[in-house]
Design an enzyme around this catalytic site. Structure first.
Site, PDB file in Angstrom:
ATOM      1  N   LYS A 117      33.531  46.053  36.730  1.00  0.00           N
ATOM      2  CA  LYS A 117      34.470  47.166  36.617  1.00  0.00           C
ATOM      3  C   LYS A 117      33.896  48.321  35.804  1.00  0.00           C
ATOM      4  CE  LYS A 117      38.652  44.726  37.769  1.00  0.00           C
ATOM      5  NZ  LYS A 117      38.170  43.344  37.990  1.00  0.00           N
TER       6      LYS A 117
HETATM    7  C1  LIG Z   1      38.352  42.633  39.133  1.00  0.00           C
HETATM    8  C2  LIG Z   1      37.437  41.495  39.378  1.00  0.00           C
HETATM    9  C3  LIG Z   1      37.290  40.908  40.658  1.00  0.00           C
HETATM   10  C4  LIG Z   1      38.096  41.361  41.853  1.00  0.00           C
HETATM   11  O1  LIG Z   1      37.770  42.649  42.288  1.00  0.00           O
HETATM   12  P1  LIG Z   1      38.730  43.444  43.290  1.00  0.00           P
HETATM   13  O2  LIG Z   1      38.146  44.791  43.372  1.00  0.00           O
HETATM   14  O3  LIG Z   1      40.091  43.427  42.663  1.00  0.00           O
HETATM   15  O4  LIG Z   1      38.737  42.709  44.591  1.00  0.00           O
HETATM   16  C5  LIG Z   1      36.368  39.891  40.799  1.00  0.00           C
HETATM   17  N1  LIG Z   1      35.653  39.436  39.757  1.00  0.00           N
HETATM   18  C6  LIG Z   1      35.771  39.961  38.518  1.00  0.00           C
HETATM   19  C7  LIG Z   1      34.960  39.396  37.418  1.00  0.00           C
HETATM   20  C8  LIG Z   1      36.659  41.002  38.282  1.00  0.00           C
HETATM   21  O5  LIG Z   1      36.781  41.514  37.041  1.00  0.00           O
END
Ligand SMILES: *Cc1c(COP(=O)(O)O)cnc(C)c1O
Length: 475
Positions: A117
């Site tokens: 993220k």
């Molecule tokens: C947010 C997240 C996901 C999922 O991602 P999306 O974009 O919501 O599909 C998967 N793995 C981790 C570690 C995350 O923080």
């Protein structure tokens, strides 16, 4: 480039208009009017840009196609400020490393909070600061997190002018490492609020505040959730960077397996593919919360009740509905906004599901858009983490393990399969210990963070309480 809503509102907006907005006024999500096509010559040029000038310049190339209301020199400066080797740990920013025959891992988790993220949120922090200064405005970001989103948002916004972050999280539910990451921040513009309740209680509080339009306007409340188009756009860049590392020439194809919850990450892959990046398959990997796997297998999109959402060892994928999925269905159904409004605005609210199995477009999810899917369980995660550690001496986190498990079921001869590494194992240490009997590596900068002083207020799950808190911290 102009942006339109998935629910039919065609009044076109520019990038900076939607940057600070959440949903479109008609309840839909913003998408560009069209996907700019990257031809063979451009793809070759971009390959050179990434290899010779680096990720920030590649990001500028991609973003320029979608942003026409920030001067080029400013946009370039924002990209350069964001994607540095210092912040992301290596000059490649998203280095690719081989896992086993046919499978590669693309590292997206070496940013400040050790989850993918950061890739988008770090850019968002700089874009927000830039645009708010330009408008002479302020923004109070109100959010709910079960872990990764909140820390990524706080590290992206800390110390930024014009922005405050009020982040709610369910008290005692995040891993000790995640709590330490967030609560040890001492910046004046960051406020941690531990709510006596579960994640849904936090989200309900945030929604209730956002639905109070007077309060929202008066206190300039905004969000940074994954439906924000700027986050999705930032993520498109690393699909190109992964492709350039896995291939020598543009006639080669690759596939991606993406650990998925809200369909944000993999939706960026869809955008990259629509632009012409030679992607064979986009494989959606879910955990026990298999809303998306069910859709790609059966054509039925059925949101779950909060009570039916499983609490798993890949908690960042524990979702009851996939909030970005509407974007893909919009494309799948020929960008028919009225239809999307009836499916997402009406059918889901009324009966909680819709069924596209009999719709002629459904088969195109695979044939025309390259989608495939699979799911993984706690036992699968443990086995995959253990096996990857024992055979390859490599520790992977629980979400990435969901991806690796599903990727192994979808490898095709001659097509490199790239699994997106969405977090580092240290964030979810207890499951790693359960699987391997060992503590995961900890990047040196996080040594001892659990012992740092914490700054967090405890609050009942009460809308009035959070409103009062926000109001008391705004001059
Ligand atoms: C947010 C997240 C996901 C999922 O991602 P999306 O974009 O919501 O599909 C998967 N793995 C981790 C570690 C995350 O923080």
């Amino acid at each position: 480039m102009k942006y339109i809503s998935t629910r039919g509102d065609q009044s076109p907006k520019h990038f900076c208009d939607i940057l600070l907005e959440g949903l479109a006024p008609d309840g839909g999500l913003y998408l560009p009017e069209h996907y700019p096509k990257v031809d063979d010559a451009t793809l070759t040029r971009w390959r050179g840009v990434y290899q010779n000038q680096g990720y920030a310049e590649l990001a500028h190339e991609v973003l320029s196609l979608y942003i026409d209301d920030i001067p080029a020199a400013d946009l370039k400066a924002l990209c350069r400020k964001t994607y540095t080797a210092e912040v992301f740990g290596s000059p490649e920013i998203v280095p690719l490393r081989p896992l086993e025959a046919g499978i590669w891992l693309e590292a997206l988790s070496n940013g400040p909070t050790l989850a993918f993220k950061d890739m988008a949120m770090q850019l968002l922090g700089n874009l927000f600061e830039y645009e708010l200064a330009r408008r002479g405005e302020e923004l109070n970001i109100l959010g709910a997190t079960s872990g990764d989103t909140g820390s990524a948002a706080e590290y992206a916004m800390r110390g930024k002018k014009g922005v405050r972050v009020f982040m709610t999280s369910p008290q005692g539910r995040m891993s000790p490492f995640q709590q330490a990451q967030m609560f040890s921040l001492m910046d004046d513009n960051i406020f941690n609020i531990a709510v006596e309740g579960v994640f849904d209680d936090c989200q309900d509080m945030v929604k209730a505040v956002s639905n109070d339009l007077d309060f929202k306007r008066r206190y300039k409340i905004g969000t940074v959730n994954s439906i924000n188009w700027a986050r999705l756009l930032a993520q498109v860049v690393y699909y190109f960077a992964g492709y350039f590392q896995a291939t020598q020439k543009n006639t080669e194809k690759v596939s991606f397996t993406v650990p998925s919850g809200n369909f944000g990450n993999v939706c960026a892959g869809h955008v990259a593919r629509m632009m012409g990046l030679p992607i064979a398959r986009l494989v959606v990997a879910t955990n026990e919360n298999d809303v998306l796997d069910e859709f790609f297998k059966t054509g039925v999109y059925r949101v779950r009740a909060s009570a039916d959402t499983h609490e798993t060892s890949s908690p960042s994928m524990d979702i009851s509905k996939a909030s970005n999925f509407e974007r893909f269905v919009f494309d799948l159904l020929g960008r028919d906004g009225a239809r999307i409004k009836s499916l997402f605005g009406d059918a889901l609210a009324r009966v909680g599901f819709f069924d596209l199995e009999a719709h002629p477009a459904f088969s195109q999810a695979a044939s025309r858009y390259g989608f495939d899917s699979g799911k993984s369980s706690h036992a699968d995660r443990l086995a995959t983490i253990k096996d990857t550690y024992e055979r390859h001496a490599m520790m992977i986190d629980t979400h990435t393990a969901d991806g690796v498990k599903v990727a192994r079921e979808h490898v095709q001869a001659g097509v490199p399969m790239i699994v997106l590494e969405t977090a580092l194992p240290i964030k979810f240490a207890s499951t790693i210990v359960e699987a391997t009997g060992r503590e995961p590596d900890r990047p040196a900068k996080f040594n001892g963070i659990e012992a740092l002083p914490k700054r967090v207020v405890l609050m009942a799950a009460d809308v009035q309480a959070i409103k009062a808190f926000v109001a008391s911290h705004c001059p």
